[in-house]
Design a protein around this motif. Structure first.
Motif, PDB file in Angstrom:
ATOM      1  N   SER A 200      73.393 120.815  -8.318  1.00  0.00           N
ATOM      2  CA  SER A 200      73.840 120.796  -6.923  1.00  0.00           C
ATOM      3  C   SER A 200      74.531 122.099  -6.534  1.00  0.00           C
ATOM      4  O   SER A 200      74.510 122.494  -5.372  1.00  0.00           O
ATOM      5  CB  SER A 200      74.799 119.620  -6.699  1.00  0.00           C
ATOM      6  OG  SER A 200      76.009 119.847  -7.406  1.00  0.00           O
TER       7      SER A 200
ATOM      8  N   ILE B   4      71.586 124.275  -5.462  1.00  0.00           N
ATOM      9  CA  ILE B   4      70.751 123.791  -4.346  1.00  0.00           C
ATOM     10  C   ILE B   4      71.555 123.728  -3.037  1.00  0.00           C
ATOM     11  O   ILE B   4      71.073 124.169  -1.994  1.00  0.00           O
ATOM     12  CB  ILE B   4      70.150 122.409  -4.683  1.00  0.00           C
ATOM     13  CG1 ILE B   4      69.251 122.530  -5.919  1.00  0.00           C
ATOM     14  CG2 ILE B   4      69.347 121.865  -3.502  1.00  0.00           C
ATOM     15  CD1 ILE B   4      68.747 121.204  -6.451  1.00  0.00           C
TER      16      ILE B   4
ATOM     17  N   LEU C  51      68.296 114.049   0.004  1.00  0.00           N
ATOM     18  CA  LEU C  51      68.489 113.873  -1.434  1.00  0.00           C
ATOM     19  C   LEU C  51      69.843 114.431  -1.876  1.00  0.00           C
ATOM     20  O   LEU C  51      70.553 113.821  -2.686  1.00  0.00           O
ATOM     21  CB  LEU C  51      67.361 114.573  -2.213  1.00  0.00           C
ATOM     22  CG  LEU C  51      66.026 113.835  -2.252  1.00  0.00           C
ATOM     23  CD1 LEU C  51      64.925 114.741  -2.798  1.00  0.00           C
ATOM     24  CD2 LEU C  51      66.143 112.572  -3.114  1.00  0.00           C
ATOM     25  N   MET C  52      70.226 115.578  -1.349  1.00  0.00           N
ATOM     26  CA  MET C  52      71.500 116.178  -1.762  1.00  0.00           C
ATOM     27  C   MET C  52      72.678 115.368  -1.230  1.00  0.00           C
ATOM     28  O   MET C  52      73.685 115.212  -1.911  1.00  0.00           O
ATOM     29  CB  MET C  52      71.592 117.645  -1.296  1.00  0.00           C
ATOM     30  CG  MET C  52      70.578 118.576  -1.936  1.00  0.00           C
ATOM     31  SD  MET C  52      70.280 118.290  -3.693  1.00  0.00           S
ATOM     32  CE  MET C  52      71.840 118.790  -4.387  1.00  0.00           C
TER      33      MET C  52
ATOM     34  N   GLU D 229      64.543 114.679  -8.736  1.00  0.00           N
ATOM     35  CA  GLU D 229      63.582 114.504  -7.642  1.00  0.00           C
ATOM     36  C   GLU D 229      63.659 115.700  -6.685  1.00  0.00           C
ATOM     37  O   GLU D 229      62.645 116.252  -6.241  1.00  0.00           O
ATOM     38  CB  GLU D 229      63.918 113.207  -6.899  1.00  0.00           C
ATOM     39  CG  GLU D 229      62.788 112.667  -6.072  1.00  0.00           C
ATOM     40  CD  GLU D 229      63.203 111.415  -5.303  1.00  0.00           C
ATOM     41  OE1 GLU D 229      62.754 111.263  -4.167  1.00  0.00           O
ATOM     42  OE2 GLU D 229      64.000 110.609  -5.853  1.00  0.00           O
ATOM     43  N   ALA D 230      64.891 116.101  -6.393  1.00  0.00           N
ATOM     44  CA  ALA D 230      65.081 117.256  -5.490  1.00  0.00           C
ATOM     45  C   ALA D 230      64.459 118.510  -6.090  1.00  0.00           C
ATOM     46  O   ALA D 230      63.822 119.308  -5.380  1.00  0.00           O
ATOM     47  CB  ALA D 230      66.573 117.473  -5.242  1.00  0.00           C
ATOM     48  N   ASN D 231      64.587 118.687  -7.396  1.00  0.00           N
ATOM     49  CA  ASN D 231      64.024 119.877  -8.040  1.00  0.00           C
ATOM     50  C   ASN D 231      62.495 119.871  -7.997  1.00  0.00           C
ATOM     51  O   ASN D 231      61.880 120.922  -7.796  1.00  0.00           O
ATOM     52  CB  ASN D 231      64.528 119.989  -9.479  1.00  0.00           C
ATOM     53  CG  ASN D 231      65.885 120.671  -9.531  1.00  0.00           C
ATOM     54  OD1 ASN D 231      66.032 121.809  -9.091  1.00  0.00           O
ATOM     55  ND2 ASN D 231      66.891 119.980 -10.030  1.00  0.00           N
TER      56      ASN D 231
ATOM     57  N   GLU E  68      64.143 116.233   3.848  1.00  0.00           N
ATOM     58  CA  GLU E  68      64.052 115.480   2.602  1.00  0.00           C
ATOM     59  C   GLU E  68      65.039 116.027   1.559  1.00  0.00           C
ATOM     60  O   GLU E  68      65.728 115.273   0.862  1.00  0.00           O
ATOM     61  CB  GLU E  68      62.623 115.580   2.084  1.00  0.00           C
ATOM     62  CG  GLU E  68      62.082 114.263   1.568  1.00  0.00           C
ATOM     63  CD  GLU E  68      60.630 114.411   1.120  1.00  0.00           C
ATOM     64  OE1 GLU E  68      60.288 113.822   0.101  1.00  0.00           O
ATOM     65  OE2 GLU E  68      59.877 115.150   1.793  1.00  0.00           O
ATOM     66  N   VAL E  69      65.094 117.348   1.472  1.00  0.00           N
ATOM     67  CA  VAL E  69      66.040 117.982   0.535  1.00  0.00           C
ATOM     68  C   VAL E  69      67.468 117.626   0.945  1.00  0.00           C
ATOM     69  O   VAL E  69      68.298 117.234   0.107  1.00  0.00           O
ATOM     70  CB  VAL E  69      65.857 119.526   0.522  1.00  0.00           C
ATOM     71  CG1 VAL E  69      66.944 120.186  -0.313  1.00  0.00           C
ATOM     72  CG2 VAL E  69      64.486 119.898   0.000  1.00  0.00           C
TER      73      VAL E  69
ATOM     74  N   ALA F 266      70.190 123.806   0.905  1.00  0.00           N
ATOM     75  CA  ALA F 266      70.461 122.705   1.834  1.00  0.00           C
ATOM     76  C   ALA F 266      70.738 123.319   3.203  1.00  0.00           C
ATOM     77  O   ALA F 266      71.249 124.435   3.296  1.00  0.00           O
ATOM     78  CB  ALA F 266      71.661 121.901   1.355  1.00  0.00           C
TER      79      ALA F 266
END
Lengths: 330, 538
Positions: B450, B453, B474-475, B493-495, B470-471, B458
């Motif tokens: 995190s 990302i 998820l974050m 999943e985010a990766n 979507e990103v 984000a």
């Protein structure tokens, strides 16, 4: 014009030069990309953190306010506060002067010791192997970048043979003086000092050596061809006296002028040599403050370098007029 | 003062011996090799030490470290860069620490727990003293946290965001309780990397000028001499709460010239040097005095593409750029193998790394096909790169730009920029002012996906070049998930999603390459911190 008035006039001019330096450095902030905030704050700092830091450092003020404040402080001898290092600039800059002066003087000594005898030999043995050798050496000295020479000397003399230190300033000249009266053995201290200073002094002094060699050679040739030299020879004076007491003395006036001016240049111009040898002087300080956008520290360093240059120039001008009475203080 | 004199005197003896050894070697026609080989780590100045002085000199273990840059002052809470962290970290501790592999270990706190969502409690270690002899108190810890996060307490710390959104700090019964706005799922990762502890009274009684030139921590070393911008010297803290280090003295200096650093190592003037460039590796490995010790760092290098401008607004085009770059070739030829290819923002061994995601293969034909499909065939793009900020950054960018340029339907030019100039554009608040396509590196000392990302990818990130619902979702979910396993799954999943979205040309995990003297034993850490206290004699 009297010596006193001359000194006052040149000092006022010097203040103008230093003021110019300050103003130019301030103006550079406009054209140089990159904010000091980025040197202090992490890349992902949010806008609030950036603004708080800017306010704390006074960077949110308009430039003319910062400029006015800076000049006001400067008149009181305060060079400001380094926001990168969180320290007052004045003691920081002053603490680096001895290292730079030591290196500049050492380089000058290397130059004098090598160049004047070489120049004289070259002139008195004109078109002989010694002269060709000296000419070749001068060509090498003038055309070799000092950082390259420094790196090569480190590789061979420090890393390969271990005779000198690769970098740093572990022992300074004050240690050598103190060892005369203190508990440290003098010879060891002296050797220790030489192991640090020799390579940077040679790297910095080589160009200068070459220049003075050429200057001495041409000056000597000029003097040796003059009527007064023929007269001294006719009087039956030994050749050594003719050369060293009469001709060399007259050759030295321009040499001293160049020496003095060069000393001023060396104080401000040793930046690359200091970087190669990690020599903890003003040059290193200038590079680091540029890299970090540490404007107060950069200004402080440049002001001190500017003042040194101006002072040396004034001293040389006065010395020149003193040495050659035909030159008036104009 | 006396310490300085002692150091100097010891050097004089060493210099004398070295000079004598050189002279003797000269007389005997020997190689003089023994002059520097006996106990090079004995003093940072090296040489063979005197045998007529105190016998304990033989036992002294002094470690000299040469880095690329010196500190920016010694206030542990008023900086945000690695070199300063390495220096102040010798003397200051946090509540928690990290081991060689990035695992969390105890430091000034012996226990820690999440009391409820958004509240963490730390139990302090007993019997810890600062270098000035005073005991560490709960109030000192609470003050330290406040001084970092609150602009009204002392300074505007550049570390303000490093501990999460702290709302309140309470003390009592040898414990410190920290309340956050929101869950703060990685609170312990944050405290293991950040948050050096200072003494409240010492900070309040002294000005910034003093705090930046002196040290009063609880760490394994205490300051003996500070020569600003030049050298910092430490000696072992005899009252250290932890395992006593074998190292008696440590000196940290810097040289911006990489060749000077390597020369210092080979001349046995330094024991550890940082950032050995690939071209110097063979010189060190060919010597008999030192070796090269590389370690995968926590820094990832990538080429970021702004989602809102053509042609990078096309996902196919962005993927094409990934296929166009021969990552393996660049690592092998430019970095001499010192790099690991990546295919997602999160590095291996970090929380959230997705082992099922592979780096994009080098496939120029696929790249050309995707460019055609994206409708941007014939486009001209420019890659901006900083100069000298990351290991071989210009060379890497040159290679990547050439490979993209060699596609039949894309022209790519390279623009080299000074880092401070490039970073000015990158850190601007508006995405519209950011470069379209540029090389960047990102260090993540928290070992949690995190932390890469959120700031970079984000939509509310300070440095973001992407806006993807979507990103973001998820974050958001990850930041509010208290169960570590469920959270890890979300990050994976985010990766995977980010691999497909390809907001970056995924490049490599950078290596930290150290030169280390053969006289010492030391293993580098992933997070670029140099833990001198773990050095031992070989």
């Amino acid at each position: 014009m009297s010596l006193g008035r001359f000194a006052i006039k040149r000092t006022l001019q010097g203040i103008g030069v230093v003021w110019g330096v300050i103003t130019v450095v301030f103006a550079l902030r406009f054209v140089t990309p990159g904010s000091a905030i980025n040197a202090v704050a992490p890349l992902d700092a949010d806008q609030a953190t950036r603004e708080a830091i800017a306010a704390e450092l006074g960077l949110d003020q308009p430039l003319y306010v910062q400029y006015g404040q800076y000049l006001f402080d400067l008149i009181q001898g305060d060079l400001g506060f380094s926001y990168i290092r969180g320290q007052a600039v004045t003691p920081l800059v002053l603490s680096k002067i001895p290292a730079t002066v030591e290196l500049a003087v050492a380089a000058t000594v290397v130059a004098i010791v090598l160049s004047i005898p070489l120049g004289v030999l070259s002139a008195t043995r004109r078109n002989q192997p010694v002269d060709y050798g000296a000419t070749l050496f001068s060509l090498f000295g003038i055309s070799t970048p000092n950082f390259w020479l420094g790196i090569m000397m480190i590789l061979v003399l420090a890393v390969e043979f271990g005779i000198f230190r690769t970098s740093g300033r572990g022992v300074d000249i004050a240690d050598v003086f103190f060892s005369v009266v203190g508990p440290d053995p003098f010879v060891d201290t002296l050797l220790g000092w030489l192991s640090y200073i020799t390579l940077p002094a040679i790297a910095l002094g080589t160009y200068f050596t070459a220049l003075i060699t050429r200057l001495t050679r041409s000056g000597m040739l000029d003097e040796l061809g003059k009527p007064y030299v023929r007269a001294t020879r006719a009087k039956g004076l030994p050749e050594t006296l003719v050369r060293y007491k009469h001709a060399l003395r007259n050759t030295l006036t321009p040499v001293i002028t160049v020496l003095g001016l060069q000393l001023g240049t060396l104080i401000g111009g040793a930046v690359i040599t200091e970087a190669v040898f990690s020599w903890p002087g003003l040059g290193t300080l200038v590079i680091r403050s540029i890299n970090l956008r540490d404007w107060p520290l950069l200004q402080g360093s440049l002001i001190v370098i500017g003042i040194s240059f101006v002072l040396v120039n004034i001293a040389v001008d006065m010395l020149y007029a003193y040495l050659d009475p035909r030159v008036a203080y104009e | 003062m006396s310490d300085k004199d002692t150091n100097r005197r010891r050097f004089m003896q060493a210099a004398g011996s070295a000079a004598a050894a050189v002279a003797l070697a000269g007389c005997a026609g020997g190689d003089g090799g023994d002059s520097g080989e006996s106990t090079p780590t004995e003093t940072d100045e090296s040489g063979g030490g005197s045998d007529t002085e105190e016998p304990d000199t033989e036992e002294t273990l002094s470690v000299n470290v040469t880095m690329g840059q010196m500190d920016s002052g010694l206030d542990p809470q008023d900086h945000a860069e690695t070199n300063t962290e390495i220096i102040v970290g010798q003397a200051y501790d946090g509540l928690m620490d990290r081991d060689k592999n990035g695992g969390i270990i105890a430091s000034l706190a012996t226990e820690w727990e999440r009391v409820e969502p958004g509240v963490a409690r730390f139990t302090l270690r007993d019997g810890v003293t600062f270098h000035n002899g005073d005991d560490l108190t709960e109030e000192d810890v609470a003050y330290s946290i406040r001084r970092i996060v609150d602009n009204d307490v002392g300074i505007s710390s550049p570390q303000a965001n490093d501990l999460g959104a702290v709302s309140e700090v309470e003390t009592g019964d040898g414990e410190v309780t920290v309340r956050f706005d929101g869950l703060n799922p990685i609170v312990f990762q944050l405290f293991a990397t950040n948050g050096p502890v200072v003494q409240q009274s010492w900070i309040e009684e002294n000005g910034s000028d003093f705090i930046n030139q002196n040290v009063n921590g609880t760490g394994p070393f205490q300051l003996t001499e500070y020569d600003s911008g030049n050298q910092v010297s430490f000696e072992r803290n005899p009252d250290y709460w932890g395992e006593v280090t074998e190292v008696d003295e440590a000196t940290l200096g810097a040289s911006s010239e990489s060749s000077t650093r390597v020369n210092r190592l080979l001349a046995e003037e330094s024991d550890i040097v940082t950032n050995v460039p690939p071209q110097e590796v063979s010189r060190i490995e060919g010597s008999d005095v030192a070796g090269v010790n590389p370690v995968a760092s926590t820094r990832v290098i990538f080429l970021q593409m702004r989602y809102d401008v053509e042609p990078f607004s096309s996902q196919q085009f962005r993927q094409a750029m990934n296929y166009a770059v021969d990552l393996e070739g660049i690592i092998e030829n430019v970095l001499n193998g010192f790099g690991t290819p990546t295919g997602q923002p999160t590095l291996e061994a970090f929380t959230g790394y997705n082992p099922d995601v592979e780096p994009y293969p080098y496939d120029p034909e696929e790249a050309e096909r995707l460019v055609e499909e994206s409708g941007h065939a014939g486009v001209e793009i420019t890659l901006q790169t900083p100069i000298g900020r990351y290991l071989k950054d210009v060379e890497i960018a040159q290679a990547a730009a050439n490979q993209i340029d060699s596609l039949s339907n894309v022209s790519c030019e390279l623009e080299q920029r000074e880092f401070s100039s490039l970073v000015q554009d990158i850190t601007t608040g508006n995405i519209e002012d950011k470069p379209h396509f540029n090389l960047l590196g990102w260090g993540n000392g928290e070992f949690d996906g995190s932390q890469t990302i959120i700031p970079l990818l984000a939509s509310n990130g300070a440095l973001t070049i992407l806006k993807n619902d979507e990103v973001d979702a998820l974050m958001e979910e990850a930041q509010n998930e208290a169960d570590p396993e469920a959270r890890e799954e979300i990050l994976r999943e985010a990766n995977a999603l980010l691999h497909d979205l390809a907001p970056w040309v995924f490049m490599h995990q950078q290596f930290s390459v150290y030169g280390v003297s053969n006289d010492i034993e030391w293993q580098p850490r992933n997070d670029e911190f140099i833990d001198i206290d773990t050095v031992t004699r070989r």
